[in-house]
Design an enzyme around this catalytic site. Structure first.
Site, PDB file in Angstrom:
ATOM      1  N   ASN A   1       0.862  -1.186   0.000  1.00 11.07           N
ATOM      2  CA  ASN A   1       0.000   0.000   0.000  1.00 11.07           C
ATOM      3  C   ASN A   1       0.897   1.235   0.000  1.00 11.07           C
ATOM      4  O   ASN A   1       1.510   1.558   1.009  1.00 11.07           O
ATOM      5  CB  ASN A   1      -0.885  -0.026   1.254  1.00 11.07           C
ATOM      6  CG  ASN A   1      -1.672   1.261   1.446  1.00 11.07           C
ATOM      7  OD1 ASN A   1      -1.821   2.042   0.507  1.00 11.07           O
ATOM      8  ND2 ASN A   1      -2.176   1.475   2.648  1.00 11.07           N
ATOM      9  N   TRP A   2       0.953   1.913  -1.139  1.00  9.49           N
ATOM     10  CA  TRP A   2       1.871   3.062  -1.270  1.00  9.49           C
ATOM     11  C   TRP A   2       1.308   4.331  -0.639  1.00  9.49           C
ATOM     12  O   TRP A   2       1.961   5.368  -0.647  1.00  9.49           O
ATOM     13  CB  TRP A   2       2.178   3.317  -2.745  1.00  9.49           C
ATOM     14  CG  TRP A   2       2.940   2.196  -3.419  1.00  9.49           C
ATOM     15  CD1 TRP A   2       3.392   1.033  -2.843  1.00  9.49           C
ATOM     16  CD2 TRP A   2       3.340   2.132  -4.790  1.00  9.49           C
ATOM     17  NE1 TRP A   2       4.046   0.257  -3.770  1.00  9.49           N
ATOM     18  CE2 TRP A   2       4.031   0.911  -4.981  1.00  9.49           C
ATOM     19  CE3 TRP A   2       3.187   2.984  -5.885  1.00  9.49           C
ATOM     20  CZ2 TRP A   2       4.556   0.536  -6.213  1.00  9.49           C
ATOM     21  CZ3 TRP A   2       3.708   2.606  -7.122  1.00  9.49           C
ATOM     22  CH2 TRP A   2       4.391   1.394  -7.276  1.00  9.49           C
ATOM     23  N   LYS A   3       0.096   4.265  -0.136  1.00 14.59           N
ATOM     24  CA  LYS A   3      -0.563   5.428   0.490  1.00 14.59           C
ATOM     25  C   LYS A   3      -0.442   6.665  -0.415  1.00 14.59           C
ATOM     26  O   LYS A   3      -0.462   6.528  -1.635  1.00 14.59           O
ATOM     27  CB  LYS A   3       0.026   5.687   1.881  1.00 14.59           C
ATOM     28  CG  LYS A   3       0.048   4.431   2.756  1.00 14.59           C
ATOM     29  CD  LYS A   3       0.231   4.738   4.206  1.00 14.59           C
ATOM     30  CE  LYS A   3       0.504   3.458   4.973  1.00 14.59           C
ATOM     31  NZ  LYS A   3       0.078   3.501   6.357  1.00 14.59           N
TER      32      LYS A   3
ATOM     33  N   HIS B   1      -9.647   0.528   5.015  1.00 15.53           N
ATOM     34  CA  HIS B   1      -8.342   0.766   5.644  1.00 15.53           C
ATOM     35  C   HIS B   1      -8.535   1.658   6.870  1.00 15.53           C
ATOM     36  O   HIS B   1      -9.372   2.566   6.858  1.00 15.53           O
ATOM     37  CB  HIS B   1      -7.394   1.422   4.641  1.00 15.53           C
ATOM     38  CG  HIS B   1      -5.977   1.448   5.130  1.00 15.53           C
ATOM     39  ND1 HIS B   1      -5.534   2.393   6.015  1.00 15.53           N
ATOM     40  CD2 HIS B   1      -4.926   0.628   4.886  1.00 15.53           C
ATOM     41  CE1 HIS B   1      -4.256   2.159   6.290  1.00 15.53           C
ATOM     42  NE2 HIS B   1      -3.858   1.091   5.621  1.00 15.53           N
TER      43      HIS B   1
ATOM     44  N   GLU C   1      -6.971   4.085   7.974  1.00 21.01           N
ATOM     45  CA  GLU C   1      -6.838   5.533   7.734  1.00 21.01           C
ATOM     46  C   GLU C   1      -8.125   6.089   7.132  1.00 21.01           C
ATOM     47  O   GLU C   1      -8.476   7.248   7.360  1.00 21.01           O
ATOM     48  CB  GLU C   1      -5.602   5.802   6.853  1.00 21.01           C
ATOM     49  CG  GLU C   1      -4.324   5.599   7.657  1.00 21.01           C
ATOM     50  CD  GLU C   1      -3.095   5.188   6.860  1.00 21.01           C
ATOM     51  OE1 GLU C   1      -3.089   5.350   5.631  1.00 21.01           O
ATOM     52  OE2 GLU C   1      -2.140   4.702   7.494  1.00 21.01           O
TER      53      GLU C   1
ATOM     54  N   GLU D   1      -5.393  -5.465  10.594  1.00 17.80           N
ATOM     55  CA  GLU D   1      -4.444  -4.376  10.780  1.00 17.80           C
ATOM     56  C   GLU D   1      -4.773  -3.636  12.073  1.00 17.80           C
ATOM     57  O   GLU D   1      -5.606  -2.712  12.060  1.00 17.80           O
ATOM     58  CB  GLU D   1      -4.523  -3.398   9.608  1.00 17.80           C
ATOM     59  CG  GLU D   1      -4.149  -4.003   8.278  1.00 17.80           C
ATOM     60  CD  GLU D   1      -3.576  -2.963   7.334  1.00 17.80           C
ATOM     61  OE1 GLU D   1      -2.441  -3.138   6.896  1.00 17.80           O
ATOM     62  OE2 GLU D   1      -4.250  -1.950   7.072  1.00 17.80           O
TER      63      GLU D   1
ATOM     64  N   GLY E   1       2.004   2.104  10.765  1.00 17.89           N
ATOM     65  CA  GLY E   1       2.891   3.253  10.640  1.00 17.89           C
ATOM     66  C   GLY E   1       3.554   3.677  11.931  1.00 17.89           C
ATOM     67  O   GLY E   1       4.114   4.773  12.017  1.00 17.89           O
TER      68      GLY E   1
ATOM     69  N   SER F   1       3.258  -2.216  10.408  1.00 14.44           N
ATOM     70  CA  SER F   1       4.707  -2.157  10.620  1.00 14.44           C
ATOM     71  C   SER F   1       5.416  -3.451  10.250  1.00 14.44           C
ATOM     72  O   SER F   1       6.347  -3.872  10.928  1.00 14.44           O
ATOM     73  CB  SER F   1       5.010  -1.761  12.070  1.00 14.44           C
ATOM     74  OG  SER F   1       4.500  -0.467  12.332  1.00 14.44           O
TER      75      SER F   1
HETATM   76  C1  PEP Z   1      -0.844  -0.054   5.828  1.00 10.31           C
HETATM   77  O1  PEP Z   1      -0.771   1.019   5.241  1.00 10.31           O
HETATM   78  O2  PEP Z   1      -1.798  -0.802   5.607  1.00 10.31           O
HETATM   79  C2  PEP Z   1       0.195  -0.417   6.777  1.00 10.31           C
HETATM   80  C3  PEP Z   1       0.106  -1.554   7.395  1.00 10.31           C
HETATM   81  O3  PEP Z   1       1.230   0.491   6.967  1.00 10.31           O
HETATM   82  P1  PEP Z   1       2.652   0.217   7.679  1.00 10.31           P
HETATM   83  O4  PEP Z   1       3.198  -1.076   7.100  1.00 10.31           O
HETATM   84  O5  PEP Z   1       3.486   1.395   7.334  1.00 10.31           O
HETATM   85  O6  PEP Z   1       2.394   0.055   9.149  1.00 10.31           O
END
Ligand code: PEP
Length: 253
Positions: free
Chosen positions: A9-11, A95, A97, A167, A173, A212
């Protein structure tokens, strides 16, 4: 029996050139490797360019979000049919976010999921508890609620088009990943909840862990019986880190 699935996931990162380069490097180094499924999720504007870069490779393409309608006066939104038209096979819905920074409800997430499936996309449905919910012992209650609401109206026949991503919000993050035991417990709970609804088809349901994930911690997470892959944010922006995670998901020979 479940092929591991690693998604990047490049956000809201990269630019057009960087997106093409990153996708090209991942696909080039992966070659014809099919023992692990891999997909990348660039920002919307770069989807057609990355689709072009990935054509003929094993790396699949997805969008990070979509709206729940086919078309209409919804300024700024992107329909799942447009996402498919841009060359995507996948879309992420729910997600954390989107849930926490944009206030998306379980009801909206369920509508998005229906629309995405109708548009012919495969869907990663993200679920996860906050730190506070975990500390209060509410993890399973929250996951059960998010799963039940997310899957309202979904028939068992659609299960092959669906992936879950556990998640924990406190792990995204933050550099603080769930322990392998915490992840296994949550994944086993989600699978048993899915089994109570869909029967044995839930045994084939892919459940990714996200939060993470890095090359250093991925092996022990993937070693858990119900952890079927990873949804990777930060580490997916560097091809070498992402590929190290993908390699860790290869079956032992
Ligand atoms: C994500 O964006 O779904 C995610 C798990 O981010 P990160 O790996 O940076 O924690």
């Amino acid at each position: 029996m479940r092929t591991k699935f690693v998604a990047g996931n490049w956000k809201m990162y990269t630019n057009a050139a960087r997106a093409r380069d990153l996708a090209g490097e991942v696909a080039g180094k992966l070659g014809s490797e099919k023992r692990v499924a891999v997909a990348v999720f660039p920002p919307f504007p770069y989807l057609p360019a990355v689709a072009e870069t990935l054509r003929g490779t094993v790396v699949m393409l997805g969008a990070q979000n979509c709206y729940c309608e086919k078309e209409g006066a919804f300024t700024g939104e992107v329909s799942p049919w447009m996402v498919a038209d841009a060359g995507c096979q996948w879309v992420i819905v729910g997600h954390s976010e989107r849930r926490h920074k944009f206030g998306e409800s379980d009801f909206l997430i369920n509508r998005k999921l229906h629309a995405a499936l109708e548009a012919g996309l495969r869907v990663i449905l993200c679920l996860g508890e906050t730190r506070e919910e975990r500390d209060k012992g509410q993890t399973e209650r929250v996951l059960g609620w998010q799963l039940d609401c997310g899957l309202v109206g979904i028939e068992g026949g659609l299960l092959p088009h669906l992936v879950l991503a556990y998640e924990p919000v406190w792990a995204i993050g933050t550099g603080l990943n769930a322990t392998p035991e915490q992840a296994q417990q949550a994944h086993a709970f989600l699978r048993s909840r899915a089994r109570s609804r869909f029967g044995n088809a839930a045994d084939r349901l892919i459940i990714q862990y996200g939060g993470s994930v890095k090359p250093e911690n991925v092996a022990s997470l993937l070693h858990q019986p119900d952890v079927d892959g990873a949804l990777v944010g930060g580490a997916s922006l560097q091809a070498d880190l992402f590929l190290a995670i993908v390699r860790a998901a290869l079956p032992a020979t």
